[in-house]
Design an enzyme around this catalytic site. Structure first.
Site, PDB file in Angstrom:
ATOM      1  N   ASP A  31      -9.646  70.801  41.483  1.00 20.14           N
ATOM      2  CA  ASP A  31     -10.297  70.534  42.755  1.00 20.14           C
ATOM      3  C   ASP A  31     -11.064  71.776  43.220  1.00 20.14           C
ATOM      4  O   ASP A  31     -10.817  72.897  42.762  1.00 20.14           O
ATOM      5  CB  ASP A  31      -9.238  70.140  43.785  1.00 20.14           C
ATOM      6  CG  ASP A  31      -9.783  69.259  44.884  1.00 20.14           C
ATOM      7  OD1 ASP A  31     -11.013  69.055  44.951  1.00 20.14           O
ATOM      8  OD2 ASP A  31      -8.975  68.747  45.688  1.00 20.14           O
ATOM      9  N   GLU A  74     -16.477  74.830  45.166  1.00 17.46           N
ATOM     10  CA  GLU A  74     -17.811  74.772  45.755  1.00 17.46           C
ATOM     11  C   GLU A  74     -18.049  75.863  46.808  1.00 17.46           C
ATOM     12  O   GLU A  74     -19.168  76.354  46.965  1.00 17.46           O
ATOM     13  CB  GLU A  74     -18.052  73.409  46.420  1.00 17.46           C
ATOM     14  CG  GLU A  74     -17.816  72.214  45.523  1.00 17.46           C
ATOM     15  CD  GLU A  74     -16.398  71.665  45.665  1.00 17.46           C
ATOM     16  OE1 GLU A  74     -16.104  70.641  45.037  1.00 17.46           O
ATOM     17  OE2 GLU A  74     -15.594  72.275  46.420  1.00 17.46           O
ATOM     18  N   ASP A  94     -14.550  63.280  48.139  1.00 15.64           N
ATOM     19  CA  ASP A  94     -13.905  62.709  49.325  1.00 15.64           C
ATOM     20  C   ASP A  94     -14.804  61.670  49.994  1.00 15.64           C
ATOM     21  O   ASP A  94     -15.767  62.009  50.689  1.00 15.64           O
ATOM     22  CB  ASP A  94     -13.568  63.811  50.322  1.00 15.64           C
ATOM     23  CG  ASP A  94     -12.582  64.820  49.750  1.00 15.64           C
ATOM     24  OD1 ASP A  94     -12.026  64.551  48.678  1.00 15.64           O
ATOM     25  OD2 ASP A  94     -12.384  65.872  50.379  1.00 15.64           O
TER      26      ASP A  94
END
Length: 760
Positions: free
Chosen positions: A415, A418, A481
């Site tokens: 995950d 970024e 998400d």
């Protein structure tokens, strides 16, 4: 970035200079360099006090031509750079004929007439694909003193632009402003987790801007007849990639930047997670696994999300002993039930984690220019960032992961990656602006390389959120998400199709949506969509995604479509092998499969799953679905109903069906075992034949589960009212024509030929 104020003026503080003509050419057999002043030079005096752009042109591969435009060549290049594993030196050929100089790479050519005003023409097959015109090459400075290089490529009438990563905005990029800049923005904004400076068009070519930092695109949005791209730098490099078909463009682009690894076949099955912030412990996990088994829903992978670790201590890679007192024993018990295990990780180290002090002491964490560790409180309090440019830090981080592999974890959900700062200093001296996008590549590469080393080739697998160019080598990627409603489901699909047109072969999404809780209707429709994706994971944030929370019919739908996906496993594995070998994705935008059909050019609510299956997810409460049917007679795999195109169809479906159409003249291989994603696929395989025209022929390969080749081959041909089958399979097999309820023609083991009736 926009530099102009309309057609005539520049924006306040902006000064631009454009290549105007060719003053000189230096060329050898394989390369040419053009020297372009920014004004028309009338005499020797005009050569003074004015910039001269250097334009280098070469080919790294057949069908690919590179162009590098440079203003000042003396700037320091600190990296990082995109790796181009498929690049070859001097693949092009230079030809001169009077004032015309041409660089050829297969059918693709770059033509320049030095006697005319500045113009670069990219041609193939006797036509101009695109061109660089009078304002197409240059640099600009702004009021802050920043220096930008920019390029423009012409768009033809009716030319449509696709790609630039996993973007959730409208599928066709024309008219959009796009910044290639990693962001954690969800799936309902213009931001993107997976930014890729590569686009392709419906005119037979793609363009890769070879710059890992921020690339700003104006896609017919500043100059409406141009795709403009710019970087804050002294040099700009791009590659034009010829097709002519979209599939061939992707094949050449991924040959240059890297092809996807082949995920293990067990990953095709259903994944179930704990969800994110829900309450769970070992008893919860056991209840979920037991509940799936009791309801006859086969489960392949169980995923432990963030709170398998202790709160405030992500990532320290230590199981929370209060909720998971016996992690090794628990993992062993899950393995005994035939499950694989995935664990959530990220590259951030919270201050409360014991690893923070260790990483700070050893210099493994990214630092500010003053030597202090970079930290902030967004996401994890006081979190720092592992410096993957340091080989020792990489080994330290992956060493912690190896401990988890030794406990029984099979793969990782990588995950984040970024939110990377630019006010820092990297161990290897990399440029912080360029590292912002590139960091995710180093992060996922490190984890994937560990899995490949520990688990072996063909067993390495990630579930990654962030990526940039080249990241397709480390599958699988998921959409991030999203909300839990139909709009979010549709925007997720747009993002996945866009990513597939950017060189990524495998893609997934959170079935049911991540944020919020889906209605039972949304959940059931998302289950259909999710289990007809390359990879399928039930996952949420504040609510569970176990099917029984959404009603008994949700259980039935989840069971039916899981079993269907298992039966489709040999077909899907074959599509996965194609993605691995060619870069053509498993889930394909309609324009990729039907480039000559204008109606397919803008379709983004359906897709092709492999070569032969059309999937049109349902996005409405009442089950109404509108979808486009290409030319020919298509057969619904679930019902046997036929629909003939080309036309738009409008249907209404209950929760047990949807438009899942087999292509005309197709043969779909279905496994006999619907309980497992991996089985002896050739043993008892069913060949489902659809709308086979008189004279049609088709070869069907049954792949091996390890991806190394095939285990059986069938050749089918229709002649009049007979269907002839030849095979090398030593196993029994059966054949049905059209409907799932049609008569099964069963053949025993060792049958090498069959002559069967084909109904009129």
């Amino acid at each position: 970035m926009k530099f102009t104020d309309g057609y005539w003026l520049m924006r306040p503080g902006v000064t631009a200079r454009y290549a105007t003509e060719v003053a000189d050419v230096r060329a050898d057999e394989h390369r040419m360099t053009l020297y372009a002043p920014v004004k028309h030079v009338l005499g020797r005096g005009g050569m003074l006090n004015s910039p001269l752009l250097t334009i280098e042109c070469w080919s790294p591969a057949e069908g690919v031509i590179g162009v590098r435009a440079t203003h000042h060549a003396g700037s320091v290049h600190r990296g990082p750079e995109f790796a181009l594993p498929g690049g070859q030196p001097d693949a092009g050929k230079v030809h001169r004929d009077g004032t015309v100089v041409e660089l050829s790479a297969g059918e693709l050519s770059l033509r320049v007439d030095t006697s005319e005003p500045w113009r670069l023409e990219f041609t193939a097959g006797g036509r101009v694909l695109t061109s660089v015109g009078e304002r197409g090459t240059g640099f600009a400075t702004d009021a802050e003193g920043r220096h930008f290089m920019f390029g423009q490529l012409a768009l033809g009438v009716g030319e449509l632009v696709y790609g630039l990563g996993e973007r959730f905005t409208p599928f066709v990029r024309n008219g959009q402003v796009v910044d290639i800049w990693q962001a954690d923005g969800g799936t309902s904004s213009e931001q993107a987790y997976k930014n890729v400076p590569f686009h392709l068009t419906n005119r037979g070519y793609g363009v890769f801007v070879n710059h890992p930092g921020k690339v700003s695109y104006e896609v017919g949005s500043e100059s409406v007849g141009q795709v403009q791209f710019s970087v804050e730098d002294q040099s700009l490099e791009f590659f034009v990639v010829h097709g002519p078909t979209p599939k061939e463009i992707l094949q050449r682009y991924t040959a240059l930047t890297g092809r996807p690894a082949l995920p293990p076949a067990w990953a095709l099955g259903l994944w179930l997670t704990t969800s994110f912030t829900t309450d769970y412990d070992e008893a919860t996990v056991t209840r979920f696994v037991d509940g799936m088994a009791e309801r006859g829903i086969p489960l392949s992978v169980f995923h432990f999300d963030c709170f398998w670790m202790r709160g405030y201590q992500w990532s320290d890679f230590v199981w929370d002993s209060d909720t998971f007192p016996d992690p090794a024993g628990m993992l062993a018990r899950l393995k005994e039930r035939g499950l694989r295990v995935s664990a959530w990780i990220n590259p951030y180290i919270a201050q409360k984690s014991a690893l923070f002090e260790e990483g700070m002491r050893e210099g493994y964490l990214v630092r500010r220019p003053d030597g202090s560790v970079w930290q902030w409180d967004l996401w994890q309090p006081g979190m720092a960032l592992v410096d993957f440019t340091d080989p020792a830090a990489r080994d330290w981080y992956t060493g912690k992961l190896k401990t988890l592999l030794d406990q029984g974890v099979d793969c990782f959900k990588t995950d984040f990656g970024e939110r990377i700062p630019t006010d820092v200093v990297w161990h290897d001296g990399s440029d912080p602006e360029r590292m912002h996008n590139y960091y995710t590549h180093l992060y996922n590469q490190a984890v994937f390389d560990l899995l490949r080393a520990e688990r072996g080739e063909g067993e390495a697998l990630l579930f990654a959120r962030s990526a940039t160019a080249g990241g397709q080598q480390y599958p699988v990627h998921w959409g991030g998400d999203c909300e839990s409603h139909f709009n979010a489901m549709a925007e997720s699909l747009r993002g996945g199709l866009s990513l597939g047109l950017s060189g990524f072969g495998f893609w997934s999404h959170d079935i049911g949506g991540f944020e919020g809780t889906p209605t039972p209707t949304v959940f059931k429709r998302w289950v259909q969509f999710g289990l007809l994706s390359s990879h399928s994971r039930l996952h949420g944030s504040k609510s569970y995604r176990v099917p029984w929370d959404y009603g008994e019919e949700a259980v039935e739908v989840t069971r039916e479509f899981t079993l269907l996906k298992h039966r489709l496993a040999p077909y899907l594995q074959r599509a996965a092998q194609q993605a691995h070998a060619t870069g053509v994705p498993v889930m394909r935008a309609m324009v990729l499969e039907f480039p000559d059909d204008p109606a397919a050019a803008t379709v983004d609510r359906q897709y092709m799953l492999g070569d032969d299956l059309l999937v049109a997810p349902v996005f409405t409460d009442d089950g109404t679905v509108e979808y486009y049917v290409p030319d020919g007679t298509w057969t619904n795999v679930l019902t046997g109903a036929q629909v003939t195109g080309p036309r738009w169809a409008r249907e209404q479906h209950g929760f047990h069906t949807l438009p899942l159409l087999a292509r005309p003249d197709s043969v779909i291989a279905l496994a006999a075992d619907d309980r497992h994603p991996v089985s002896a696929w050739a043993d008892g395989v069913e060949l489902r034949v659809h709308a086979f025209a008189d004279g049609a022929e088709r070869t069907v390969l049954i792949p091996s589960t390890d991806g190394t080749g095939e285990t059986a081959r069938f050749h089918l041909r229709r002649r009049g009212d007979r269907l002839y089958v030849t095979t090398d399979s030593p196993h029994p097999w059966q054949l049905r024509i059209g409907s799932p309820d049609a008569t099964a023609h069963t053949r025993p083991a060792g049958t090498s030929e069959a002559d069967l009736p084909y109904p009129g």
